[in-house]
Write a protein that holds these residues in place. Structure first.
Motif, PDB file in Angstrom:
ATOM      1  N   PHE A 110      35.828  11.585   4.077  1.00  0.00           N
ATOM      2  CA  PHE A 110      35.043  12.669   3.506  1.00  0.00           C
ATOM      3  C   PHE A 110      33.611  12.197   3.322  1.00  0.00           C
ATOM      4  CE2 PHE A 110      39.317  13.923   2.211  1.00  0.00           C
ATOM      5  CZ  PHE A 110      39.309  15.257   2.560  1.00  0.00           C
ATOM      6  N   VAL A 111      32.769  12.630   4.273  1.00  0.00           N
ATOM      7  CA  VAL A 111      31.355  12.257   4.245  1.00  0.00           C
ATOM      8  C   VAL A 111      30.533  13.537   4.288  1.00  0.00           C
ATOM      9  CG1 VAL A 111      29.521  10.971   5.419  1.00  0.00           C
ATOM     10  CG2 VAL A 111      31.868  10.097   5.439  1.00  0.00           C
ATOM     11  N   ARG A 112      29.433  13.519   3.559  1.00  0.00           N
ATOM     12  CA  ARG A 112      28.599  14.717   3.555  1.00  0.00           C
ATOM     13  C   ARG A 112      28.103  14.994   4.978  1.00  0.00           C
ATOM     14  NH1 ARG A 112      23.261  14.835  -0.027  1.00  0.00           N
ATOM     15  NH2 ARG A 112      24.836  14.792  -1.712  1.00  0.00           N
ATOM     16  N   PRO A 113      28.360  16.243   5.498  1.00  0.00           N
ATOM     17  CA  PRO A 113      27.941  16.542   6.874  1.00  0.00           C
ATOM     18  C   PRO A 113      26.427  16.775   6.942  1.00  0.00           C
ATOM     19  CG  PRO A 113      28.948  18.466   5.871  1.00  0.00           C
ATOM     20  CD  PRO A 113      29.100  17.357   4.877  1.00  0.00           C
ATOM     21  N   SER A 114      25.909  16.453   8.079  1.00  0.00           N
ATOM     22  CA  SER A 114      24.466  16.667   8.277  1.00  0.00           C
ATOM     23  C   SER A 114      24.192  17.532   9.505  1.00  0.00           C
ATOM     24  CB  SER A 114      23.750  15.315   8.445  1.00  0.00           C
ATOM     25  OG  SER A 114      24.289  14.602   9.541  1.00  0.00           O
ATOM     26  N   SER A 115      25.241  17.954  10.224  1.00  0.00           N
ATOM     27  CA  SER A 115      25.065  18.790  11.413  1.00  0.00           C
ATOM     28  C   SER A 115      26.259  19.736  11.505  1.00  0.00           C
ATOM     29  CB  SER A 115      24.972  17.935  12.675  1.00  0.00           C
ATOM     30  OG  SER A 115      26.175  17.203  12.854  1.00  0.00           O
ATOM     31  N   HIS A 116      26.180  20.683  12.427  1.00  0.00           N
ATOM     32  CA  HIS A 116      27.290  21.618  12.607  1.00  0.00           C
ATOM     33  C   HIS A 116      28.564  20.890  13.031  1.00  0.00           C
ATOM     34  CE1 HIS A 116      23.788  24.434  13.032  1.00  0.00           C
ATOM     35  NE2 HIS A 116      24.582  25.207  12.252  1.00  0.00           N
ATOM     36  N   LYS A 117      28.398  19.877  13.874  1.00  0.00           N
ATOM     37  CA  LYS A 117      29.567  19.135  14.353  1.00  0.00           C
ATOM     38  C   LYS A 117      30.240  18.398  13.198  1.00  0.00           C
ATOM     39  CE  LYS A 117      31.012  15.673  17.727  1.00  0.00           C
ATOM     40  NZ  LYS A 117      30.582  14.747  18.817  1.00  0.00           N
ATOM     41  N   GLU A 118      29.421  17.717  12.379  1.00  0.00           N
ATOM     42  CA  GLU A 118      30.001  16.999  11.241  1.00  0.00           C
ATOM     43  C   GLU A 118      30.641  17.977  10.231  1.00  0.00           C
ATOM     44  OE1 GLU A 118      26.987  14.619   9.551  1.00  0.00           O
ATOM     45  OE2 GLU A 118      26.904  13.206  11.248  1.00  0.00           O
ATOM     46  N   LEU A 119      30.076  19.174  10.104  1.00  0.00           N
ATOM     47  CA  LEU A 119      30.653  20.174   9.204  1.00  0.00           C
ATOM     48  C   LEU A 119      32.019  20.623   9.701  1.00  0.00           C
ATOM     49  CD1 LEU A 119      30.419  21.966   6.719  1.00  0.00           C
ATOM     50  CD2 LEU A 119      29.199  23.655   8.143  1.00  0.00           C
ATOM     51  N   LYS A 120      32.133  20.798  11.062  1.00  0.00           N
ATOM     52  CA  LYS A 120      33.430  21.178  11.609  1.00  0.00           C
ATOM     53  C   LYS A 120      34.467  20.092  11.334  1.00  0.00           C
ATOM     54  CE  LYS A 120      31.688  24.194  15.284  1.00  0.00           C
ATOM     55  NZ  LYS A 120      31.586  24.399  16.768  1.00  0.00           N
ATOM     56  N   ASN A 121      34.027  18.821  11.548  1.00  0.00           N
ATOM     57  CA  ASN A 121      34.960  17.726  11.254  1.00  0.00           C
ATOM     58  C   ASN A 121      35.364  17.711   9.770  1.00  0.00           C
ATOM     59  OD1 ASN A 121      34.830  16.871  13.932  1.00  0.00           O
ATOM     60  ND2 ASN A 121      33.117  15.461  13.538  1.00  0.00           N
ATOM     61  N   PHE A 122      34.422  17.971   8.924  1.00  0.00           N
ATOM     62  CA  PHE A 122      34.715  18.009   7.476  1.00  0.00           C
ATOM     63  C   PHE A 122      35.705  19.142   7.164  1.00  0.00           C
ATOM     64  CE2 PHE A 122      34.110  19.349   3.143  1.00  0.00           C
ATOM     65  CZ  PHE A 122      33.999  18.160   2.424  1.00  0.00           C
ATOM     66  N   PHE A 123      35.440  20.346   7.756  1.00  0.00           N
ATOM     67  CA  PHE A 123      36.354  21.474   7.548  1.00  0.00           C
ATOM     68  C   PHE A 123      37.751  21.151   8.062  1.00  0.00           C
ATOM     69  CE2 PHE A 123      32.779  24.884   7.442  1.00  0.00           C
ATOM     70  CZ  PHE A 123      32.660  24.725   6.071  1.00  0.00           C
ATOM     71  N   ASP A 124      37.817  20.506   9.280  1.00  0.00           N
ATOM     72  CA  ASP A 124      39.137  20.166   9.830  1.00  0.00           C
ATOM     73  C   ASP A 124      39.899  19.248   8.876  1.00  0.00           C
ATOM     74  OD1 ASP A 124      38.598  21.663  12.048  1.00  0.00           O
ATOM     75  OD2 ASP A 124      37.909  19.976  13.276  1.00  0.00           O
ATOM     76  N   LEU A 125      39.208  18.227   8.382  1.00  0.00           N
ATOM     77  CA  LEU A 125      39.853  17.275   7.493  1.00  0.00           C
ATOM     78  C   LEU A 125      40.241  17.939   6.162  1.00  0.00           C
ATOM     79  CD1 LEU A 125      40.709  14.385   6.879  1.00  0.00           C
ATOM     80  CD2 LEU A 125      38.367  13.928   6.116  1.00  0.00           C
ATOM     81  N   PHE A 126      39.366  18.733   5.622  1.00  0.00           N
ATOM     82  CA  PHE A 126      39.641  19.357   4.323  1.00  0.00           C
ATOM     83  C   PHE A 126      40.814  20.326   4.416  1.00  0.00           C
ATOM     84  CE2 PHE A 126      39.004  22.711   1.180  1.00  0.00           C
ATOM     85  CZ  PHE A 126      38.880  21.976   0.003  1.00  0.00           C
ATOM     86  N   LEU A 127      40.808  21.189   5.467  1.00  0.00           N
ATOM     87  CA  LEU A 127      41.890  22.158   5.623  1.00  0.00           C
ATOM     88  C   LEU A 127      43.234  21.482   5.839  1.00  0.00           C
ATOM     89  CD1 LEU A 127      40.166  24.925   7.813  1.00  0.00           C
ATOM     90  CD2 LEU A 127      40.547  24.922   5.333  1.00  0.00           C
ATOM     91  N   SER A 128      43.203  20.336   6.518  1.00  0.00           N
ATOM     92  CA  SER A 128      44.464  19.631   6.776  1.00  0.00           C
ATOM     93  C   SER A 128      45.029  19.021   5.490  1.00  0.00           C
ATOM     94  CB  SER A 128      44.260  18.556   7.826  1.00  0.00           C
ATOM     95  OG  SER A 128      43.361  17.552   7.346  1.00  0.00           O
ATOM     96  N   GLU A 129      44.144  18.723   4.539  1.00  0.00           N
ATOM     97  CA  GLU A 129      44.583  18.104   3.291  1.00  0.00           C
ATOM     98  C   GLU A 129      45.029  19.134   2.246  1.00  0.00           C
ATOM     99  OE1 GLU A 129      44.889  14.934   2.506  1.00  0.00           O
ATOM    100  OE2 GLU A 129      44.278  14.276   4.511  1.00  0.00           O
ATOM    101  N   GLN A 130      44.724  20.401   2.452  1.00  0.00           N
ATOM    102  CA  GLN A 130      45.025  21.424   1.460  1.00  0.00           C
ATOM    103  C   GLN A 130      46.313  22.154   1.791  1.00  0.00           C
ATOM    104  OE1 GLN A 130      43.199  21.774  -1.334  1.00  0.00           O
ATOM    105  NE2 GLN A 130      42.084  19.990  -0.550  1.00  0.00           N
ATOM    106  N   LEU A 131      47.044  22.502   0.732  1.00  0.00           N
ATOM    107  CA  LEU A 131      48.265  23.290   0.879  1.00  0.00           C
ATOM    108  C   LEU A 131      48.109  24.539   0.010  1.00  0.00           C
ATOM    109  CD1 LEU A 131      51.099  23.508   2.079  1.00  0.00           C
ATOM    110  CD2 LEU A 131      51.962  22.356   0.019  1.00  0.00           C
TER     111      LEU A 131
END
Length: 518
Positions: A110-131
């Protein structure tokens, strides 16, 4: 034996008459039924008002719980999105987010995103961790377009091309909102949006939305259960109310039965008294009233009998002397006429006394005024001396003003004087007097005559009563009863001190202050 049988037959007939005369009322008009109907109406109105309120309160509680859950999740998202790589949250930060584990906070992914690509990666990781819970949807938008959601299956309202989704994709400020949806299966919608900005540039939007249809359905089901339970409880309560109202109204039924059983010849019926409540007080009041009525009817019966006895004697004497007058010689006529007039005077005296006793029950029996005790006492002494030759004495004379009916009080005092004259000899002493204190005034007549047996002190004040033994009055038998009635009408009392052979002392004790006439 025959008298008891007749009395029993009379009471049985009275009860039968009371039973036959009892009003025939339908079940609906019974007091018990009307109480139950009002009870049902009250409970029904309360239920009609309270059930919708109960349902709305449940709605509010459910919506509040959903809002709190969404807020917690959005705080977790904000905490992660703001973290720099390899930094950790403080203990106070962790305490604010109990649903977020410490291992997630230190996860280097979990790193603060600085671009659209990093934001997508952040969203992918966050959504996978949430139930997400049921009916809760996590949706992400990148560069003004829908990206991913968790869960992937979404209602039509969350299709990527809907007006709501396109508006969320372009948000640049956080937003919290609620709205009703056209689809009844979804009910209402509660959501929170969080735009992601880096260095003033909007990279995307994170949305948590929750449809409340299931919670509201559960609320409706809970309300239905409450209604069913209330219906059963109400049915049981109505049965208990019917039984309880019967118990409560039992004294009233007993009172009604007793009232109907009362007749002119039987006033002995009384209502049983149970407890100390209002109905018990009503029963006691009714019994007290019946005691007074029975005493009044008994006194009236004795009074009529005694009056008849007293009036029968002079009438018989008059009839006898009238017959003699018709047959007597002229020289005997005058003597017999004189005797007739004496008996007529005696009858007139009895009638006058009876009228006084009858007026004593009226509210205008007394005409009170302020009286000077000293002058009044002197007038009484003068009238007493003129009543007969006795050894008259004055004890003392009070000084002051009192509020009394002077005419009635004079009449009572002179009755005491006549009573003293009748039971003394010409050589006996009769003493009168008056005294006054702060609250009471006393008038007394004391003699040295034959006296009264102590056992007769109460009886001689009864109507047509004369003491036995040597205290044998020649009057009507109403004089002392009139004294008592006039004194009591002034809220006073008569006190007698006497022993047989030692004279008598009659004292009227009256209040000085103005009385409240009934």
């Amino acid at each position: 034996m025959h008298l008891n049988s007749a009395l029993f037959t009379s009471k049985s007939n009275n009860r039968q008459i009371a039973k036959d005369s009892a009003p025939k009322r339908g079940l609906f008009w019974a007091t018990r039924t009307r109480i139950l109907v009002w009870y049902v109406l009250t409970i029904t109105i309360i239920s009609i008002v309270s059930i919708p309120i109960f349902r709305e309160l449940l709605y509010i509680r459910v919506d509040e719980r959903v809002r709190k859950d969404l807020v917690k999740r959005i705080l977790v998202f904000n905490t992660l999105i703001e973290n720099e790589a390899n930094t950790s949250l403080s203990a106070s930060d962790l305490a604010k987010h109990p649903n977020f584990s410490k291992s997630q906070v230190f996860d280097p992914r979990f790193v603060r995103p600085s671009s659209h690509k990093e934001l997508k990666n952040f969203f992918d990781l966050f959504l996978s961790e949430q139930l997400p819970e049921d009916e809760t949807f996590f949706m992400t938008f990148v560069d003004g377009k829908f990206y991913k959601s968790n869960p992937r299956g979404r209602p039509e309202i969350f299709d990527r091309d809907t007006v709501l989704m396109r508006r969320w994709a372009k948000l640049v400020k956080p937003e919290r909102g609620e709205q009703e949806l056209a689809d009844p299966k979804l009910g209402g919608l509660i959501y929170i949006t969080q735009p992601v900005k880096i260095r003033g540039k909007n990279l995307g939007v994170f949305v948590i939305a929750h449809t409340v249809a299931d919670e509201r359905q559960e609320t409706i089901e809970a309300t239905t259960v409450v209604v069913q339970v209330m219906s059963v409880v109400m049915l049981g309560a109505l049965m208990l109310a019917w039984i309880a109202s019967g118990k409560v109204l039992a004294p009233l039924r007993s009172l009604s039965t007793t009232v109907r059983s009362v007749s002119e010849s039987d006033l002995s019926q009384r209502v049983p008294v149970y407890g100390k409540d209002e109905l018990a007080d009503l029963a006691s009041t009714f019994n007290d009233m019946m005691d007074r009525l029975e005493a009044a009817f008994t006194t009236q019966r004795y009074f009529i009998n005694d009056a008849g006895q007293e009036l029968r004697t002079p009438i018989t004497i008059i009839q006898a002397y009238l017959q003699l007058i018709c047959n007597d010689a002229p020289e005997e006529v005058e003597k017999n006429v004189t005797l007739v007039f004496d008996e007529l005077d005696r009858m007139s005296s009895i009638v006058e006394d009876l009228i006084i006793l009858a007026k004593a029950e009226r509210p205008d029996f007394l005409n009170v005024e302020t009286v000077d005790v000293s002058s009044f006492s002197e007038e009484l002494f003068a009238k007493a001396q003129a009543s007969g030759e006795r050894n008259w004495r004055v004890d003392r004379v009070a000084v002051g003003d009192i509020v009394v009916d002077p005419e009635r009080l004079t009449q009572a005092f002179m009755n005491l004087v006549q009573n003293a004259i009748q039971h003394t000899k010409s050589t006996d002493k009769i003493t009168i007097g008056s005294s006054i204190t702060q609250n009471t005034v006393k008038f007394w007549v004391r003699d040295t005559g034959e006296g009264i047996d102590e056992q007769e002190h109460e009886r001689i004040f009864e109507r047509f009563a004369r003491a036995s033994s040597i205290y044998n009055s020649q009057g009507t038998g109403l004089g002392l009863s009139i004294v008592k009635i006039i004194t009591e009408a002034h809220d006073g009392k008569v006190i007698l001190h006497s022993k047989l052979g030692e004279g008598a002392n009659f004292c009227m004790v009256l209040p000085v202050e103005p009385i409240n006439l009934k």
